[in-house]
Write an enzyme that holds these catalytic residues in place. Structure first.
Site, mmCIF file in Angstrom:
data_model
loop_
_atom_site.group_PDB
_atom_site.id
_atom_site.type_symbol
_atom_site.label_atom_id
_atom_site.label_comp_id
_atom_site.label_asym_id
_atom_site.label_seq_id
_atom_site.Cartn_x
_atom_site.Cartn_y
_atom_site.Cartn_z
ATOM 1 N N CYS A 108 0.818 -1.217 0.000
ATOM 2 C CA CYS A 108 0.000 0.000 0.000
ATOM 3 C C CYS A 108 0.846 1.260 0.000
ATOM 4 O O CYS A 108 0.336 2.359 -0.130
ATOM 5 C CB CYS A 108 -0.928 0.019 1.199
ATOM 6 S SG CYS A 108 -2.063 -1.353 1.189
ATOM 7 N N CYS A 144 -2.728 8.483 6.798
ATOM 8 C CA CYS A 144 -1.356 8.552 7.326
ATOM 9 C C CYS A 144 -1.380 8.816 8.827
ATOM 10 O O CYS A 144 -0.577 8.261 9.576
ATOM 11 C CB CYS A 144 -0.564 9.653 6.635
ATOM 12 S SG CYS A 144 -0.229 9.306 4.900
#
Ligand SMILES: Cc1ncc(COP(=O)(O)O)c(C=O)c1O
Lengths: 130, 395
Positions: A35, A104
């Site tokens: 990813c 994130c």
């Protein structure tokens, strides 16, 4: 308009607490290379406080900045406070992240939680009562 | 130092293009459909531009249709060929997995409408094999569409051979030449091309304008209905300044093509050599059969967006096929199509130099890419695992 806030760029350009801690009390690694984001957190814990924290990150600018900010937010704090760290707090401290980069900050929260879990696994007597 | 190394994304307009455009806005602003002289002057400029564009690719002016850019030209080319096919019961289309999304997404639509699409393998070197096209052709194939040069890895396809195979089978051949136009010699006759798309902003013309070449006798389907502009095949008052700017830019690019290509190829190879010295890095796409300005690498252990940000801080504008730069979760479909696994596809860097890039700038790029990659690896957990032997290198 810039992609990222000045805060994000500052933490990206000058990441705080980069590196590893030998003989860390807790280590957490989350994400995967497929990813495009991996964060690894190392914790040193003394007297139920995060006495030191370091990170390594493979990822985009906001992943690096989120890791850096997360370490700043927990360094020197009591473990139980670190356990409460949310991705929202990380994102806010960075003056916001673009929507599609919020994951994130989630990863940063998870990395710290995972490192704390590792610490509790090694020190079960420290785990707070549920 | 400020170095623009993303000419595959767009280019700076040339002085020639700007100079050609200004009078179209200030003086010759008429509507080409108007009968009075200001209008007719605009019409003359429009038709001169058409003739200029046609001449560069060996076409007749009537075969050039002005569009809003490469995407529209791709859409119209595919829609038109599909429509023709449908009328004769042919509903099979052949393309490749690494086309631009303007082609791939149109193909997806056509699939929903009942067309069947075969995607040719582009192999590790990013090149289509003519014999594989030959083998994929069927009785009901109505269109083959293969890009002239890939926008990410720059590989240049054997267009002439692919076109010849299509011609021998009586199948329409379209090529998305957006990246090649103005940079590589293109002759629609010799190259056996029936339909071709181009976009001005990739060869120092303005954005939002391009053209579709359609061989005489290939009927086009309108995407935009309305007035009778462009001989009824695309409605809407023509963007005369942009079209004139495009023609000026293309003429200039064509005139200097060979000299530019020679110089850029040298610099490209200098960059490939220099960046290739980085350990566990690999060039994407064939080293020789690629656009003169294209350099594309994968670096193990790092992610592309952070690399771009670091390079931007050092004045270098580049691009990456990392998922983080596309806003999607997957890295570039082009890198996946040439067999790069996700892990390394995220760590890609595309540099597309321009005609004015210098050797000094190339060396500056090499130095900074080396430093940035090394720096990012210094705190990458992926790199640590690779170096400690916990996981194994792919590149
Ligand atoms: C190969 C290719 N096809 C099509 C396009 C789309 O062109 P435009 O931006 O003019 O619509 C591009 C530009 O990004 C391209 O590189």
């Amino acid at each position: 308009m810039a992609l990222y806030s000045e805060k994000v760029m500052d933490h990206f350009r000058n990441p705080r607490n980069v590196g590893v801690i030998e003989n860390a009390d807790g280590i957490g690694e989350v994400g995967n290379a497929k990813c495009g984001d991996i964060m690894k957190m190392y914790l040193k814990i003394d007297d139920d406080c995060i006495s030191d924290v370091k990170f390594e990150t493979f990822g985009c600018g906001s992943a690096i900045a989120s890791s850096s900010m997360a370490t700043e937010l927990i360094k020197g704090r009591p473990v139980r406070e670190a356990m409460q760290l949310t991705n929202k707090a990380v994102a806010e401290a960075l003056d916001g992240l673009p929507d599609y980069k919020m994951h994130c900050s989630v990863l940063a929260e998870e990395a710290i939680r995972s490192a704390l879990e590792d610490y509790y696994r090694k020190n079960p007597e420290k785990r707070p009562e549920a | 130092m400020m170095i623009y190394a993303d000419n595959a994304a767009t280019t700076k307009m040339s002085r020639a293009a700007i100079d050609a455009m200004l009078p179209c806005m200030e003086r010759d602003f008429g509507n080409p459909s108007s009968l009075y002289s200001i209008g007719q002057r605009a019409k003359e400029l429009l038709e001169q531009a058409r003739a200029d564009v046609a001449a560069v690719i060996g076409a007749a002016p009537r075969e050039i249709l002005f569009t809003s850019g490469g995407s529209e030209a791709d859409n119209q080319a595919l829609r038109s060929a599909a429509e023709l096919g449908r009328r004769s019961g042919k509903t099979h289309i052949i393309s490749t997995a690494f086309e631009h999304h303007a082609v791939l997404h149109t193909l997806k639509r056509l699939e929903k409408e009942g067309f069947e699409v075969t995607l040719l393998d582009v192999h590790e070197d990013g090149l289509v094999r003519p014999e594989e096209l030959q083998a994929a052709l069927r009785e009901d194939t109505c269109l083959v569409t293969v890009m002239f040069a890939n926008n990410e890895i720059g590989t240049v396809q054997p267009i002439r051979e692919l076109g010849a195979i299509c011609r021998a089978h009586g199948v329409l051949f379209h090529t998305d030449a957006v990246q090649a136009m103005g940079h590589l010699p293109i002759d629609v006759q010799a190259d056996n091309i029936d339909l071709l798309s181009a976009s001005a902003h990739k060869f120092h013309g303005p954005k939002g304008v391009g053209f579709l070449y359609a061989r005489k006798g290939v009927p086009l389907t309108n995407l935009i209905e309305g007035g009778a502009q462009e001989r009824g095949r695309r409605a809407g008052t023509e963007n005369v300044p942009a079209i004139v700017g495009m023609a000026a830019a293309l003429k200039e690019s064509a005139a200097n093509m060979q000299a530019n290509a020679e110089r850029m190829t040298k610099l490209r190879d200098r960059l490939i050599r220099g960046i290739g010295e980085i350990p566990h890095a690999a060039l994407n796409g064939d080293a020789a059969r690629r656009l003169p300005g294209n350099v594309n690498f994968c670096f193990e252990g790092i992610e592309g967006e952070s690399l771009l940000l670091l390079l931007d801080d050092r004045g270098i504008s580049a691009s990456s096929g990392s998922a983080c730069t596309s806003g999607s979760l997957d890295p570039s479909h082009v890198l996946l199509a040439i067999g790069r696994v996700h892990d390394v596809a995220h760590g890609s860097l595309r540099l597309s130099i321009g005609e004015d890039t210098t050797e000094e700038e190339a060396d500056y790029i090499i130095q900074n890419v080396k430093e940035a990659v090394e720096y990012l690896r210094s705190f990458s957990p992926v790199w640590r695992d690779l170096m400690s032997g916990k996981s194994s290198f792919i590149l």
